[in-house]
Design a protein around this motif. Structure first.
Motif, PDB file in Angstrom:
ATOM      1  N   LEU A 298       0.860  -1.193   0.000  1.00 15.12           N
ATOM      2  CA  LEU A 298       0.000   0.000   0.000  1.00 15.12           C
ATOM      3  C   LEU A 298       0.892   1.238   0.000  1.00 15.12           C
ATOM      4  CD1 LEU A 298      -2.633   1.620   0.314  1.00 15.12           C
ATOM      5  CD2 LEU A 298      -2.520   1.191   2.764  1.00 15.12           C
ATOM      6  N   LEU A 299       0.716   2.081  -1.013  1.00  9.60           N
ATOM      7  CA  LEU A 299       1.510   3.311  -1.121  1.00  9.60           C
ATOM      8  C   LEU A 299       0.633   4.531  -0.882  1.00  9.60           C
ATOM      9  CD1 LEU A 299       3.433   2.556  -4.463  1.00  9.60           C
ATOM     10  CD2 LEU A 299       4.072   1.917  -2.128  1.00  9.60           C
ATOM     11  N   MET A 300       1.157   5.468  -0.124  1.00  9.84           N
ATOM     12  CA  MET A 300       0.462   6.743   0.092  1.00  9.84           C
ATOM     13  C   MET A 300       1.473   7.871  -0.094  1.00  9.84           C
ATOM     14  SD  MET A 300      -1.810   6.372   3.469  1.00  9.84           S
ATOM     15  CE  MET A 300      -2.418   4.828   4.061  1.00  9.84           C
ATOM     16  N   GLY A 301       0.970   9.058  -0.380  1.00 15.04           N
ATOM     17  CA  GLY A 301       1.850  10.219  -0.491  1.00 15.04           C
ATOM     18  C   GLY A 301       2.328  10.642   0.896  1.00 15.04           C
ATOM     19  N   ALA A 302       3.561  11.087   0.973  1.00 11.74           N
ATOM     20  CA  ALA A 302       4.041  11.651   2.248  1.00 11.74           C
ATOM     21  C   ALA A 302       3.615  13.121   2.290  1.00 11.74           C
ATOM     22  CB  ALA A 302       5.549  11.506   2.370  1.00 11.74           C
ATOM     23  N   THR A 303       2.321  13.308   2.147  1.00 12.17           N
ATOM     24  CA  THR A 303       1.689  14.633   2.152  1.00 12.17           C
ATOM     25  C   THR A 303       1.098  14.833   3.549  1.00 12.17           C
ATOM     26  OG1 THR A 303      -0.326  13.545   1.497  1.00 12.17           O
ATOM     27  CG2 THR A 303       1.042  14.400  -0.284  1.00 12.17           C
ATOM     28  N   PRO A 304       0.565  16.013   3.848  1.00  8.40           N
ATOM     29  CA  PRO A 304      -0.076  16.153   5.162  1.00  8.40           C
ATOM     30  C   PRO A 304      -1.132  15.070   5.396  1.00  8.40           C
ATOM     31  CG  PRO A 304       0.211  18.299   4.148  1.00  8.40           C
ATOM     32  CD  PRO A 304       0.653  17.286   3.116  1.00  8.40           C
ATOM     33  N   LEU A 305      -1.921  14.739   4.351  1.00  8.64           N
ATOM     34  CA  LEU A 305      -2.949  13.709   4.532  1.00  8.64           C
ATOM     35  C   LEU A 305      -2.312  12.328   4.771  1.00  8.64           C
ATOM     36  CD1 LEU A 305      -6.191  13.325   2.436  1.00  8.64           C
ATOM     37  CD2 LEU A 305      -4.835  11.330   3.010  1.00  8.64           C
ATOM     38  N   GLY A 306      -1.379  11.954   3.905  1.00 10.58           N
ATOM     39  CA  GLY A 306      -0.752  10.633   4.027  1.00 10.58           C
ATOM     40  C   GLY A 306       0.005  10.490   5.335  1.00 10.58           C
ATOM     41  N   ARG A 307       0.651  11.572   5.767  1.00  8.23           N
ATOM     42  CA  ARG A 307       1.428  11.516   7.010  1.00  8.23           C
ATOM     43  C   ARG A 307       0.521  11.384   8.225  1.00  8.23           C
ATOM     44  NH1 ARG A 307       6.103  15.865   5.377  1.00  8.23           N
ATOM     45  NH2 ARG A 307       7.470  14.308   4.484  1.00  8.23           N
ATOM     46  N   ASP A 308      -0.724  11.798   8.077  1.00  7.79           N
ATOM     47  CA  ASP A 308      -1.675  11.658   9.179  1.00  7.79           C
ATOM     48  C   ASP A 308      -2.345  10.279   9.142  1.00  7.79           C
ATOM     49  OD1 ASP A 308      -3.263  13.086  11.331  1.00  7.79           O
ATOM     50  OD2 ASP A 308      -4.877  12.401  10.031  1.00  7.79           O
ATOM     51  N   LEU A 309      -2.739   9.872   7.941  1.00  9.66           N
ATOM     52  CA  LEU A 309      -3.540   8.654   7.818  1.00  9.66           C
ATOM     53  C   LEU A 309      -2.703   7.369   7.937  1.00  9.66           C
ATOM     54  CD1 LEU A 309      -6.348   7.482   7.191  1.00  9.66           C
ATOM     55  CD2 LEU A 309      -5.824   7.708   4.752  1.00  9.66           C
ATOM     56  N   ALA A 310      -1.540   7.355   7.299  1.00 10.87           N
ATOM     57  CA  ALA A 310      -0.756   6.112   7.238  1.00 10.87           C
ATOM     58  C   ALA A 310      -0.413   5.548   8.625  1.00 10.87           C
ATOM     59  CB  ALA A 310       0.502   6.326   6.402  1.00 10.87           C
ATOM     60  N   PRO A 311       0.095   6.364   9.555  1.00  8.93           N
ATOM     61  CA  PRO A 311       0.397   5.790  10.872  1.00  8.93           C
ATOM     62  C   PRO A 311      -0.834   5.286  11.606  1.00  8.93           C
ATOM     63  CG  PRO A 311       1.156   8.086  10.724  1.00  8.93           C
ATOM     64  CD  PRO A 311       0.480   7.766   9.430  1.00  8.93           C
ATOM     65  N   ARG A 312      -1.966   5.958  11.436  1.00 11.65           N
ATOM     66  CA  ARG A 312      -3.207   5.500  12.082  1.00 11.65           C
ATOM     67  C   ARG A 312      -3.589   4.116  11.582  1.00 11.65           C
ATOM     68  NH1 ARG A 312      -6.353   8.388  16.023  1.00 11.65           N
ATOM     69  NH2 ARG A 312      -5.410  10.431  16.035  1.00 11.65           N
ATOM     70  N   VAL A 313      -3.550   3.974  10.251  1.00 10.78           N
ATOM     71  CA  VAL A 313      -3.965   2.695   9.657  1.00 10.78           C
ATOM     72  C   VAL A 313      -2.981   1.594  10.057  1.00 10.78           C
ATOM     73  CG1 VAL A 313      -4.285   1.483   7.464  1.00 10.78           C
ATOM     74  CG2 VAL A 313      -5.197   3.789   7.760  1.00 10.78           C
ATOM     75  N   SER A 314      -1.693   1.928  10.014  1.00 11.80           N
ATOM     76  CA  SER A 314      -0.701   0.894  10.337  1.00 11.80           C
ATOM     77  C   SER A 314      -0.851   0.454  11.789  1.00 11.80           C
ATOM     78  CB  SER A 314       0.718   1.367  10.044  1.00 11.80           C
ATOM     79  OG  SER A 314       1.209   2.154  11.081  1.00 11.80           O
ATOM     80  N   ARG A 315      -1.175   1.406  12.678  1.00  8.49           N
ATOM     81  CA  ARG A 315      -1.352   1.039  14.090  1.00  8.49           C
ATOM     82  C   ARG A 315      -2.608   0.199  14.271  1.00  8.49           C
ATOM     83  NH1 ARG A 315      -1.035  -1.194  17.506  1.00  8.49           N
ATOM     84  NH2 ARG A 315      -0.902  -0.808  19.742  1.00  8.49           N
ATOM     85  N   ARG A 316      -3.675   0.616  13.593  1.00  6.49           N
ATOM     86  CA  ARG A 316      -4.943  -0.098  13.777  1.00  6.49           C
ATOM     87  C   ARG A 316      -4.833  -1.547  13.299  1.00  6.49           C
ATOM     88  NH1 ARG A 316     -10.620   2.868  12.970  1.00  6.49           N
ATOM     89  NH2 ARG A 316      -9.551   4.260  14.388  1.00  6.49           N
ATOM     90  N   LEU A 317      -4.063  -1.772  12.225  1.00  3.25           N
ATOM     91  CA  LEU A 317      -3.967  -3.128  11.674  1.00  3.25           C
ATOM     92  C   LEU A 317      -2.684  -3.836  12.103  1.00  3.25           C
ATOM     93  CD1 LEU A 317      -5.338  -2.459   8.082  1.00  3.25           C
ATOM     94  CD2 LEU A 317      -6.549  -3.424  10.021  1.00  3.25           C
ATOM     95  N   ASP A 318      -1.915  -3.186  12.984  1.00  2.00           N
ATOM     96  CA  ASP A 318      -0.673  -3.780  13.482  1.00  2.00           C
ATOM     97  C   ASP A 318       0.296  -4.085  12.341  1.00  2.00           C
ATOM     98  OD1 ASP A 318       1.060  -4.594  15.382  1.00  2.00           O
ATOM     99  OD2 ASP A 318       0.263  -6.622  15.556  1.00  2.00           O
ATOM    100  N   LEU A 319       0.525  -3.079  11.493  1.00  3.28           N
ATOM    101  CA  LEU A 319       1.423  -3.236  10.355  1.00  3.28           C
ATOM    102  C   LEU A 319       2.679  -2.410  10.578  1.00  3.28           C
ATOM    103  CD1 LEU A 319      -1.261  -2.585   7.610  1.00  3.28           C
ATOM    104  CD2 LEU A 319      -0.445  -4.804   8.389  1.00  3.28           C
TER     105      LEU A 319
END
Ligand SMILES: Cc1cc2nc3c(=O)[nH]c(=O)nc-3n(C[C@H](O)[C@H](O)[C@H](O)COP(=O)(O)OP(=O)(O)OC[C@H]3O[C@@H](n4cnc5c(N)ncnc54)[C@H](O)[C@@H]3O)c2cc1C
Length: 394
Positions: A160-181
């Motif tokens: 899964l690739l996301m932009g290191a943009t303000p949105l991606g930098r906010d969303l990616a860690p949340r998702v990775s934590r929620r799914l233990d990735l």
């Protein structure tokens, strides 16, 4: 669990001392000694050539991850327009998908955004997971996390690739934590290991002094954010269509704790240097406002954007959003003209995608010349006006 020394085998060679990443092994009377801060990481055991280190730590088996298939890109859009970073990620995603022999999909979240699917297909998406919901109209961390995490759990992508943009930098860690990735942020290069199909995620580490290649062998999807301007988009294709998969989005009150009340644009002018074809950039060598006035004139002559180094931004000679480099923007112009820039690795990290680099520096040993296509050794206060005069003649 522990690691211990087999004294009769130890030759005092010191290999384990050098291998220990925590510096907790020392040599005493030509014998390795481990102190109590040992984390049992096992690096020393692997380094020993004399069977003098033993451990009862069992390597965790790698789970069967073959059910995880496909490369995914998260689409970013603002005001009904697709973000450029999404096109860039699709370009990179299609290269990774081809190397893996997987398909390339996009997650498109929002409200009334289906029209973007055609453009996503033109840039390489084979499938679009469309998650539409009125509460996804504006970006909200919890709601978007719920929607994306649900899609991942259901469809099990490999990457899964996301932009290191303000949105991606906010969303990616949340998702990775929620799914233990795992999550590798701010990657500058991605590749598939031909031996085992793992995603090699490369990013600067230790202040940009080393490039670290990170793998995620035990978790899927392998998640990475990539800085805008680093990857190259594909040429858009015509006549392509992506399969549309409509996703159910069920949001509860716990996902809607934050509501957008109103949106007010900051007075700051947004600069999309990632789109600029020509960039004129200056560094400390410009000496101040006067030097930058000179470069501004040249940029105007060339129809170029003006930018600079972190030093230039810190000195206030350019606005912070015009800083190029590891902690600034990454750019991929046709021509990058660098004036009075030494070429520190953190700056070069932002211009790796430039087609031609023209560097002006009075120090012939400046590091910028190692990446420059055209190197002009001399005083920028003479060379920049000379270029302007030559331009005026043509
Ligand atoms: C974690 C971290 C992140 C960083 N992120 C960034 C980043 O994103 N972007 C960035 O740019 N830096 C970044 N830096 C800073 C970086 O390490 C350098 O300090 C910085 O890039 C140097 O800027 P400079 O080239 O303007 O200045 P200098 O390194 O001082 O170079 C000035 C150059 O100008 C030349 N010069 C002087 N006078 C003239 C003249 N009259 N004509 C021609 N040449 C002249 C000199 O020979 C010299 O090579 C970061 C540092 C760290 C530790």
């Amino acid at each position: 669990m522990a690691v211990w020394i087999v004294e009769e085998n130890c030759t005092g060679c010191g290999l384990c001392v050098r291998a220990c990443p925590y510096g907790v092994i020392a040599l005493e009377d030509k014998l390795a000694v481990i102190d109590e801060r040992c984390t049992n990481c096992g690096a020393c055991v692997a380094s020993c050539q004399f069977e003098a280190l033993e451990s009862d730590i069992k390597a965790k088996p790698i789970p069967d991850l073959s059910a995880y298939q496909g490369v995914w890109v998260l689409a970013e859009h603002h005001g009904g327009q697709l973000g450029q970073v999404t096109r860039e990620l699709l370009g990179e995603g299609s290269r990774l998908a081809a190397a893996l022999g997987h398909g390339l999909s996009v997650v498109l979240m929002g409200h009334r955004v289906e029209h973007l699917a055609a453009e996503l297909a033109a840039y390489g998406a084979e499938r679009v997971y469309l998650a539409e919901h009125p509460d996804l109209e504006n970006y909200a961390t919890l709601a978007h996390t719920r929607a994306l995490a649900g899609l991942i759990a259901e469809h099990q992508p490999a990457v899964l690739l996301m932009g290191a943009t303000p949105l991606g930098r906010d969303l990616a860690p949340r998702v990775s934590r929620r799914l233990d990735l795992g999550l590798t942020a701010d990657c500058t290069a991605l590749a598939i290991d031909p031996e085992n199909g793992q995603l090699r995620q490369t990013r600067p580490a230790f202040g940009g002094n080393v490039m670290a290649s990170i793998i995620t062998p035990r978790h899927r999807p392998q998640m990475a954010t990539v800085r805008p301007g680093v990857m190259a988009p594909l040429e858009p294709r015509t006549g392509t269509e992506a399969e549309l998969v409509r996703a159910e989005v069920a949001l509860g009150p716990e996902d809607l704790l934050v509501k957008l009340v109103s949106f007010k644009a900051s007075g700051r002018q947004e600069v999309d240097l990632g789109q600029a074809k020509i960039i004129v950039a200056g560094g400390r060598g410009c000496g101040g406002e006067e030097g930058f006035d000179l470069l501004r004139g040249l940029a105007d002559d060339l129809g170029a954007e003006l930018a600079g180094t972190r030093v230039a931004a810190e000195e206030g000679w350019i606005p912070p959003e015009r800083q190029i480099g590891q902690t600034g923007q990454s750019v991929r112009p046709e021509i990058y003209l660098a004036f009075g820039i030494s070429g520190a690795i953190q700056h070069r990290a932002g211009v790796a995608g430039a087609r031609y680099i023209v560097a002006v520096n009075r120090d012939p040993a400046a590091a910028i010349f190692s990446v420059a296509d055209y190197a002009l050794v001399g005083d920028l206060f003479k060379i920049a006006p000379a270029i302007r005069r030559a331009l005026a003649e043509v």
